[in-house]
Write a protein that holds these residues in place. Structure first.
Motif, PDB file in Angstrom:
ATOM      1  N   ARG A   1       0.839  -1.200   0.000  1.00 20.07           N
ATOM      2  CA  ARG A   1       0.000   0.000   0.000  1.00 20.07           C
ATOM      3  C   ARG A   1       0.875   1.252   0.000  1.00 20.07           C
ATOM      4  O   ARG A   1       0.583   2.237  -0.679  1.00 20.07           O
ATOM      5  CB  ARG A   1      -0.935  -0.024   1.215  1.00 20.07           C
ATOM      6  N   TYR A  56       0.826   4.395  -2.738  1.00 23.26           N
ATOM      7  CA  TYR A  56       0.761   5.822  -2.420  1.00 23.26           C
ATOM      8  C   TYR A  56       1.809   6.591  -3.228  1.00 23.26           C
ATOM      9  O   TYR A  56       1.511   7.639  -3.805  1.00 23.26           O
ATOM     10  CB  TYR A  56       1.039   6.073  -0.934  1.00 23.26           C
ATOM     11  N   ALA A  83      -7.905  11.878  -1.305  1.00 25.09           N
ATOM     12  CA  ALA A  83      -8.237  10.477  -1.561  1.00 25.09           C
ATOM     13  C   ALA A  83      -8.017   9.616  -0.323  1.00 25.09           C
ATOM     14  O   ALA A  83      -8.860   8.763   0.012  1.00 25.09           O
ATOM     15  CB  ALA A  83      -7.411   9.952  -2.736  1.00 25.09           C
ATOM     16  N   LEU A  84      -6.906   9.821   0.378  1.00 25.51           N
ATOM     17  CA  LEU A  84      -6.624   9.021   1.566  1.00 25.51           C
ATOM     18  C   LEU A  84      -7.591   9.350   2.700  1.00 25.51           C
ATOM     19  O   LEU A  84      -8.022   8.458   3.435  1.00 25.51           O
ATOM     20  CB  LEU A  84      -5.175   9.204   2.008  1.00 25.51           C
ATOM     21  N   ASN A 128     -10.720  10.335   2.298  1.00 27.32           N
ATOM     22  CA  ASN A 128     -11.990   9.692   1.934  1.00 27.32           C
ATOM     23  C   ASN A 128     -11.928   8.181   2.121  1.00 27.32           C
ATOM     24  O   ASN A 128     -12.892   7.567   2.591  1.00 27.32           O
ATOM     25  CB  ASN A 128     -12.377  10.060   0.506  1.00 27.32           C
ATOM     26  N   TRP A 129     -10.808   7.580   1.781  1.00 30.29           N
ATOM     27  CA  TRP A 129     -10.649   6.135   2.008  1.00 30.29           C
ATOM     28  C   TRP A 129     -10.701   5.835   3.507  1.00 30.29           C
ATOM     29  O   TRP A 129     -11.364   4.895   3.930  1.00 30.29           O
ATOM     30  CB  TRP A 129      -9.335   5.656   1.390  1.00 30.29           C
ATOM     31  N   ARG A 169     -12.284   7.420   5.786  1.00 24.92           N
ATOM     32  CA  ARG A 169     -13.673   7.521   6.249  1.00 24.92           C
ATOM     33  C   ARG A 169     -14.398   6.184   6.097  1.00 24.92           C
ATOM     34  O   ARG A 169     -15.229   5.833   6.929  1.00 24.92           O
ATOM     35  CB  ARG A 169     -14.422   8.612   5.472  1.00 24.92           C
ATOM     36  N   SER A 170     -14.050   5.435   5.080  1.00 23.82           N
ATOM     37  CA  SER A 170     -14.709   4.143   4.854  1.00 23.82           C
ATOM     38  C   SER A 170     -14.298   3.097   5.884  1.00 23.82           C
ATOM     39  O   SER A 170     -14.926   2.044   5.980  1.00 23.82           O
ATOM     40  CB  SER A 170     -14.408   3.629   3.438  1.00 23.82           C
ATOM     41  N   ALA A 196      -5.598   9.396   6.164  1.00 19.95           N
ATOM     42  CA  ALA A 196      -6.479   8.231   6.329  1.00 19.95           C
ATOM     43  C   ALA A 196      -6.952   8.116   7.777  1.00 19.95           C
ATOM     44  O   ALA A 196      -8.131   7.849   8.032  1.00 19.95           O
ATOM     45  CB  ALA A 196      -5.769   6.957   5.881  1.00 19.95           C
ATOM     46  N   THR A 249     -10.742   8.347   9.184  1.00 22.44           N
ATOM     47  CA  THR A 249     -11.328   7.282   9.995  1.00 22.44           C
ATOM     48  C   THR A 249     -11.890   7.827  11.299  1.00 22.44           C
ATOM     49  O   THR A 249     -13.056   7.593  11.639  1.00 22.44           O
ATOM     50  CB  THR A 249     -10.272   6.202  10.312  1.00 22.44           C
TER      51      THR A 249
END
Length: 161
Positions: A20, A24, A47-48, A50-51, A53-54, A129, A133
């Motif tokens: 990963r 990046y 992008a990181l 938003n990722w 948040r998932s 990220a 989160t």
């Protein structure tokens, strides 16, 4: 789980996180080459975030004051702390302070021979990220990312909103 299976699983998980880290870098460099450094920083961070948040699912159950639960569910995830070696300096009913002593992302960037300044940049981007989160779960977080000459990796200060 048998010890061999646990070691194999941990090694696979660690390797996946290191891969990963490489993704990046490649995405960042492609964006930078096409649109410039500022755009690459902005797009990668977005992008990181938003990722991240998932990945928040279930952490909100620790609001407003179960920081011991958050510590277990977040700081010591995914493997009881082996991968990130969390050093918890404060865990109360109001806040959690944790310093991650190791990080497979930072290790991968170091092993790839990235300059300290690039590692510093990628650590700050990767922190997006964690912001995503924890903020999506309803927490407030302040992250101090690794700087050249620093020990370990990032330090997080997490509170309820």
């Amino acid at each position: 789980m048998r010890e061999h299976d646990a070691n194999t699983t941990w090694s696979s998980l660690n390797d996946a996180n290191k891969a990963r880290a490489g993704v990046y870098v490649e995405f960042f460099r492609s964006i930078e080459q096409r649109f410039g450094r500022d755009a690459a920083i902005q797009v990668t961070r977005e992008a990181l975030y938003n990722w991240g948040r998932s990945l928040a699912g279930g952490l909100d159950r620790h609001l407003p004051a179960d920081f011991a639960g958050l510590c277990k569910s977040f700081a010591f995830a995914p493997d009881g702390g082996a991968m990130f070696s969390p050093d918890v300096s404060r865990c109360s009913d109001r806040e959690l302070d944790v310093h991650f002593k190791t990080c497979p992302l930072k290790s991968a960037w170091t092993e790839a021979g990235l300059a300290d300044q690039d590692i510093e940049l990628f650590c700050s981007l990767a922190a997006a990220a964690d912001y995503g989160t924890l903020e999506a779960a309803g927490f407030k977080v302040d992250i101090e990312t690794w700087k050249p000459g620093g020990d370990g990796c990032c330090r997080l200060h997490i509170t309820a909103p």
